[in-house]
Design an enzyme around this catalytic site. Structure first.
Site, mmCIF file in Angstrom:
data_model
loop_
_atom_site.group_PDB
_atom_site.id
_atom_site.type_symbol
_atom_site.label_atom_id
_atom_site.label_comp_id
_atom_site.label_asym_id
_atom_site.label_seq_id
_atom_site.Cartn_x
_atom_site.Cartn_y
_atom_site.Cartn_z
ATOM 1 N N ARG A 52 0.863 -1.623 -0.175
ATOM 2 C CA ARG A 52 -0.001 0.045 -0.082
ATOM 3 C C ARG A 52 0.638 1.077 0.025
ATOM 4 N NH1 ARG A 52 -4.549 -0.824 4.979
ATOM 5 N NH2 ARG A 52 -1.376 -2.013 6.208
ATOM 6 N N ASP A 54 0.980 5.692 0.050
ATOM 7 C CA ASP A 54 0.301 6.590 0.950
ATOM 8 C C ASP A 54 -0.286 8.127 -0.415
ATOM 9 O OD1 ASP A 54 0.582 5.359 3.424
ATOM 10 O OD2 ASP A 54 2.373 6.271 3.107
ATOM 11 N N TYR A 112 11.576 0.831 -3.422
ATOM 12 C CA TYR A 112 11.153 2.210 -4.016
ATOM 13 C C TYR A 112 12.538 2.960 -4.440
ATOM 14 C CZ TYR A 112 6.737 1.073 -1.303
ATOM 15 O OH TYR A 112 5.417 1.191 -0.657
ATOM 16 N N ARG A 199 10.513 7.208 4.036
ATOM 17 C CA ARG A 199 10.190 9.137 3.992
ATOM 18 C C ARG A 199 11.063 9.579 4.972
ATOM 19 N NH1 ARG A 199 3.896 10.388 3.868
ATOM 20 N NH2 ARG A 199 4.912 12.623 3.447
#
Length: 265
Positions: A52, A54, A112, A199
């Site tokens: 998932r 954000d 990522y 992040r």
């Protein structure tokens, strides 16, 4: 009719969506994809994803699966679905999978990339897909600092307060920081990630790259397991979920390898 398990690879621009997961109060990527699939299937379709994302986070090859008893050509689940999707969402490929394949639980790794525009002036036309740092970054210091994260660790310092994971143990397979002209890229592969993990660690690396913190600060954060000691969370715009990885027996296409292959109609 026998049910088939179909997998898709989905690319999306996260700007304008409230993340991947379906929610009652806003429009999500999952809801958009399920709506388009329903147009082809002429019945409700529920999809399950590899990871998932954000609000504001993008994906290059998010892998999802769903079950159907309908007999449709694979082009219907890719080109046909694309004709019904928001222009910010696109299906790359569709494939029939083994019944024991699961987009989330069969994945052994996820990757990522966080892209930082590193120049004095803010981004313009690519503002929705880039982070921005006006101070000149030292990407070598950032890369060196990041290597302490490789291996299996408790990443409590790099999880948000809203994280619902049962524990913070994750195995970081690789992390690199490199520059291409005025862009600094943080690329991370792990067996799984905590909420906002990439992040948060990117925010910490930015502090090291600016010279605000020493290179060994990352090791101190990892050992301390204290989120309040870590840096700010980098904004979502620069983050992209590249793709998940699966055991070879499932035959899931590698999107990065596909991009390097010449296209044939």
């Amino acid at each position: 009719m026998t049910e088939k398990r179909i997998a898709l690879a989905v690319e999306y621009d996260g700007e304008g969506f409230c993340g991947w997961q379906r929610q009652p109060h806003c429009h999500s990527v999952q809801a958009e994809l399920e709506r388009a699939l329903g147009q082809i299937a002429q019945e409700p379709v529920t999809v399950y994803c590899a990871g998932r994302t954000d609000t504001g986070v993008h994906a290059a090859a998010q892998v999802v699966h769903f079950d159907t008893s309908l007999d449709r050509p694979l082009r219907a689940w890719s080109f046909g679905v694309n004709s019904h999707l928001d222009r910010r969402v696109s299906v790359h490929w569709a494939a029939v999978m083994r019944p024991d394949f699961h987009a989330r639980f069969s994945a052994t790794r996820r990757s990522y990339r966080y892209t930082i525009l590193n120049r004095a002036t803010r981004p313009g036309y690519q503002a929705g897909t880039l982070g921005w740092e006006r101070v000149q970054l030292n990407e070598q210091r950032m890369h060196e600092a990041a290597q302490v994260l490789v291996g299996e660790h408790d990443f409590s310092s790099f999880r948000s307060a809203e994280c619902q994971a049962n524990h913070a143990i994750r195995r970081m397979l690789r992390i690199s920081v490199h520059r291409v002209e005025d862009r600094v890229m943080v690329e991370v592969t792990a067996n799984g990630f905590l909420h906002n993990m990439v992040r948060i660690l990117t925010g910490c690396l930015l502090a090291i790259g600016r010279g605000d913190r020493p290179v060994d600060w990352m090791a101190d954060l990892l050992e301390g397991r204290d989120r309040t000691a870590a840096g700010v969370t980098a904004p979502p715009q620069g983050l992209c979920f590249l793709q998940p990885g699966y055991p070879v027996e499932f035959g899931v296409p590698d999107f990065e390898a596909m991009k390097a292959t010449p296209w044939h109609p």
